[in-house]
Design a protein around this motif. Structure first.
Motif, PDB file in Angstrom:
ATOM      1  N   TYR A  51      78.877 -41.536 -33.393  1.00  0.00           N
ATOM      2  CA  TYR A  51      78.665 -42.838 -32.741  1.00  0.00           C
ATOM      3  C   TYR A  51      77.275 -42.903 -32.115  1.00  0.00           C
ATOM      4  O   TYR A  51      76.826 -41.963 -31.464  1.00  0.00           O
ATOM      5  CB  TYR A  51      79.710 -43.074 -31.655  1.00  0.00           C
ATOM      6  N   ARG A  52      76.586 -44.016 -32.332  1.00  0.00           N
ATOM      7  CA  ARG A  52      75.293 -44.277 -31.705  1.00  0.00           C
ATOM      8  C   ARG A  52      75.344 -45.641 -31.048  1.00  0.00           C
ATOM      9  O   ARG A  52      75.739 -46.632 -31.680  1.00  0.00           O
ATOM     10  CB  ARG A  52      74.151 -44.267 -32.738  1.00  0.00           C
ATOM     11  N   PRO A  53      74.968 -45.728 -29.763  1.00  0.00           N
ATOM     12  CA  PRO A  53      74.995 -47.025 -29.076  1.00  0.00           C
ATOM     13  C   PRO A  53      74.117 -48.044 -29.778  1.00  0.00           C
ATOM     14  O   PRO A  53      73.065 -47.697 -30.342  1.00  0.00           O
ATOM     15  CB  PRO A  53      74.439 -46.698 -27.677  1.00  0.00           C
ATOM     16  N   ASP A  54      74.540 -49.284 -29.810  1.00  0.00           N
ATOM     17  CA  ASP A  54      73.760 -50.374 -30.400  1.00  0.00           C
ATOM     18  C   ASP A  54      72.734 -50.829 -29.378  1.00  0.00           C
ATOM     19  O   ASP A  54      73.015 -51.637 -28.507  1.00  0.00           O
ATOM     20  CB  ASP A  54      74.680 -51.540 -30.775  1.00  0.00           C
ATOM     21  N   SER A  55      71.517 -50.255 -29.476  1.00  0.00           N
ATOM     22  CA  SER A  55      70.488 -50.547 -28.476  1.00  0.00           C
ATOM     23  C   SER A  55      70.081 -52.004 -28.505  1.00  0.00           C
ATOM     24  O   SER A  55      69.753 -52.590 -27.471  1.00  0.00           O
ATOM     25  CB  SER A  55      69.258 -49.657 -28.703  1.00  0.00           C
ATOM     26  N   ARG A  56      70.103 -52.637 -29.686  1.00  0.00           N
ATOM     27  CA  ARG A  56      69.708 -54.043 -29.755  1.00  0.00           C
ATOM     28  C   ARG A  56      70.664 -54.921 -28.970  1.00  0.00           C
ATOM     29  O   ARG A  56      70.253 -55.811 -28.226  1.00  0.00           O
ATOM     30  CB  ARG A  56      69.657 -54.500 -31.216  1.00  0.00           C
ATOM     31  N   ALA A  57      71.979 -54.656 -29.128  1.00  0.00           N
ATOM     32  CA  ALA A  57      72.958 -55.441 -28.392  1.00  0.00           C
ATOM     33  C   ALA A  57      72.819 -55.199 -26.897  1.00  0.00           C
ATOM     34  O   ALA A  57      72.939 -56.119 -26.084  1.00  0.00           O
ATOM     35  CB  ALA A  57      74.368 -55.074 -28.856  1.00  0.00           C
ATOM     36  N   ARG A  58      72.556 -53.937 -26.526  1.00  0.00           N
ATOM     37  CA  ARG A  58      72.409 -53.643 -25.100  1.00  0.00           C
ATOM     38  C   ARG A  58      71.219 -54.381 -24.504  1.00  0.00           C
ATOM     39  O   ARG A  58      71.280 -54.930 -23.406  1.00  0.00           O
ATOM     40  CB  ARG A  58      72.236 -52.130 -24.914  1.00  0.00           C
ATOM     41  N   LEU A  59      70.130 -54.406 -25.243  1.00  0.00           N
ATOM     42  CA  LEU A  59      68.943 -55.090 -24.757  1.00  0.00           C
ATOM     43  C   LEU A  59      69.172 -56.584 -24.643  1.00  0.00           C
ATOM     44  O   LEU A  59      68.705 -57.231 -23.700  1.00  0.00           O
ATOM     45  CB  LEU A  59      67.755 -54.803 -25.684  1.00  0.00           C
ATOM     46  N   LEU A  60      69.873 -57.152 -25.625  1.00  0.00           N
ATOM     47  CA  LEU A  60      70.152 -58.580 -25.559  1.00  0.00           C
ATOM     48  C   LEU A  60      71.021 -58.916 -24.354  1.00  0.00           C
ATOM     49  O   LEU A  60      70.818 -59.914 -23.668  1.00  0.00           O
ATOM     50  CB  LEU A  60      70.843 -59.026 -26.856  1.00  0.00           C
ATOM     51  N   ARG A  61      72.018 -58.038 -24.067  1.00  0.00           N
ATOM     52  CA  ARG A  61      72.880 -58.307 -22.928  1.00  0.00           C
ATOM     53  C   ARG A  61      72.107 -58.218 -21.621  1.00  0.00           C
ATOM     54  O   ARG A  61      72.404 -58.915 -20.663  1.00  0.00           O
ATOM     55  CB  ARG A  61      74.044 -57.301 -22.915  1.00  0.00           C
ATOM     56  N   SER A  62      71.121 -57.344 -21.582  1.00  0.00           N
ATOM     57  CA  SER A  62      70.368 -57.175 -20.335  1.00  0.00           C
ATOM     58  C   SER A  62      69.195 -58.135 -20.254  1.00  0.00           C
ATOM     59  O   SER A  62      68.498 -58.173 -19.249  1.00  0.00           O
ATOM     60  CB  SER A  62      69.844 -55.736 -20.243  1.00  0.00           C
ATOM     61  N   SER A  63      68.962 -58.924 -21.311  1.00  0.00           N
ATOM     62  CA  SER A  63      67.831 -59.850 -21.411  1.00  0.00           C
ATOM     63  C   SER A  63      66.497 -59.129 -21.260  1.00  0.00           C
ATOM     64  O   SER A  63      65.502 -59.718 -20.888  1.00  0.00           O
ATOM     65  CB  SER A  63      67.947 -60.995 -20.390  1.00  0.00           C
ATOM     66  N   ARG A  64      66.470 -57.828 -21.542  1.00  0.00           N
ATOM     67  CA  ARG A  64      65.251 -57.040 -21.518  1.00  0.00           C
ATOM     68  C   ARG A  64      65.056 -56.416 -22.893  1.00  0.00           C
ATOM     69  O   ARG A  64      66.021 -56.029 -23.547  1.00  0.00           O
ATOM     70  CB  ARG A  64      65.330 -55.917 -20.479  1.00  0.00           C
ATOM     71  N   THR A  65      63.829 -56.325 -23.328  1.00  0.00           N
ATOM     72  CA  THR A  65      63.547 -55.650 -24.593  1.00  0.00           C
ATOM     73  C   THR A  65      62.840 -54.316 -24.382  1.00  0.00           C
ATOM     74  O   THR A  65      62.863 -53.468 -25.267  1.00  0.00           O
ATOM     75  CB  THR A  65      62.644 -56.520 -25.488  1.00  0.00           C
ATOM     76  N   LYS A  66      62.182 -54.151 -23.225  1.00  0.00           N
ATOM     77  CA  LYS A  66      61.412 -52.935 -22.950  1.00  0.00           C
ATOM     78  C   LYS A  66      60.370 -52.703 -24.049  1.00  0.00           C
ATOM     79  O   LYS A  66      60.062 -51.564 -24.407  1.00  0.00           O
ATOM     80  CB  LYS A  66      62.324 -51.720 -22.828  1.00  0.00           C
ATOM     81  N   LEU A  67      59.832 -53.798 -24.579  1.00  0.00           N
ATOM     82  CA  LEU A  67      58.813 -53.719 -25.622  1.00  0.00           C
ATOM     83  C   LEU A  67      57.463 -54.161 -25.086  1.00  0.00           C
ATOM     84  O   LEU A  67      57.356 -55.188 -24.407  1.00  0.00           O
ATOM     85  CB  LEU A  67      59.184 -54.602 -26.814  1.00  0.00           C
TER      86      LEU A  67
END
Length: 334
Positions: A51-67
């Protein structure tokens, strides 16, 4: 899609560990609420399932991209060195770099728009050619850091190298060796070319010498053409706009039978990978790409996470001596 091909979910991990989906979510987010034995059981189940966390979904939920969006010129190797250093600096801050190149048929505005489309929280623009008004428009959307150029107005941050100090170091080095007939092959319309051209004039006059500037540019071909124009009145030393132009100058001198540095000293600018090649060993003014990149990343992150107003940071370059500068030939001495 078979069960083996399907990507494991939080519910799969919960079933394998014998806990609730909510508890798995707590463990994966690193939040409080799970005992150490439970946390270890969940992590072990996740590892076994792949299992690998879905980082894209996590970022969308937090409204942050850290990009951090970074634009660069695909034709400038020195920019690539800054990009490499920026990745390392961003990683230390918990951010990722997303790149967008300025290239033939792809203008700077398109490169920047692509970075914004990716959700960049701040922009780092290497040697931007946009007007300060255009950059201010982007700065009204996200923090913008101009790298290698500081005449960008008050709404945009900048991190740059002191071009006047760099040229002063170059002229001082060559005059200390005994050179008096020094020519500057300029950068044409490239970013920083005007500043280095004016600095050369000022520093040569300060030494009581005639400032001779030859039109050039940022590429080897520009340096080659400029070097060919010197054959009728060969100087004892050349300060090139950058390392690529310096390589072109060296090639043109060698084509006429002149040796570097026995007959003519050549000094580059940037201390790029070209300068460090074993068969080149070009003396050059270093802008410290890693330090500049780290300062730009720090500034971008500070602007994202804090309330600091835009600032303009200027760093002092230094001379890196190799094998293309030396004392003038006897016939070149005054």
């Amino acid at each position: 899609m078979t069960e083996q091909q399907r990507r494991p979910t939080l519910m799969d991990v919960a079933r394998a560990a014998g806990v609730s989906r909510a508890l798995v979510s707590i463990v994966m987010r690193g939040a409080a609420g799970a005992s150490e034995p439970t946390r270890q059981k969940v992590l072990e189940a996740a590892r076994e399932l792949g299992y690998r966390p879905d980082s894209r979904a996590r970022l969308l939920r937090s409204s942050r991209t850290k990009l951090l969006g970074l634009s660069f010129s695909s034709s400038q190797p020195f920019h690539a060195e800054i990009v490499d250093a920026a990745y390392a600096a961003a990683s230390k801050k918990g951010y990722e770099i997303v790149l967008s190149a300025v290239a033939n048929g792809r203008p700077e505005t398109r490169a920047i728009e692509a970075l914004l489309d990716f959700g960049s929280e701040a922009l780092i623009l290497i040697s931007p050619t946009l007007s300060s008004q255009e950059m201010a428009r982007y700065a009204s959307q996200v923090p913008v850091v101009s790298l290698l150029r500081n005449d960008v107005g008050e709404l945009v941050d900048s991190v740059s190298s002191d071009d006047h100090a760099g040229i002063r170091i170059a002229v001082d080095h060559l005059t200390t060796l005994g050179h008096r007939r020094i020519v500057h092959v300029d950068g044409g319309t490239a970013v920083s070319a005007a500043q280095r051209r004016e600095a050369f004039r000022t520093e040569m006059i300060r030494h009581g010498l005639e400032p001779v500037t030859v039109p050039g540019g940022p590429n080897e071909e520009d340096g080659l053409r400029a070097g060919q124009s010197l054959t009728g009145d060969v100087p004892s030393a050349v300060i090139a706009f950058n390392d690529r132009a310096a390589l072109g100058v060296i090639e043109s001198l060698r084509a006429t039978g002149l040796q570097v540095p026995r007959d003519v000293s050549v000094l580059g600018y940037d201390d790029s990978q070209f300068a460090r090649l074993s068969y080149v060993q070009l003396s050059s003014i270093s802008q410290d790409a890693p330090l500049l990149a780290a300062a730009a990343v720090d500034r971008a992150v500070d602007r994202i996470e804090g309330t600091q107003p835009p600032a303009h940071l200027v760093r002092t370059p230094h001379l890196v001596l190799r094998k293309t500068t030396g004392h003038p030939a006897p016939q070149m001495q005054p």
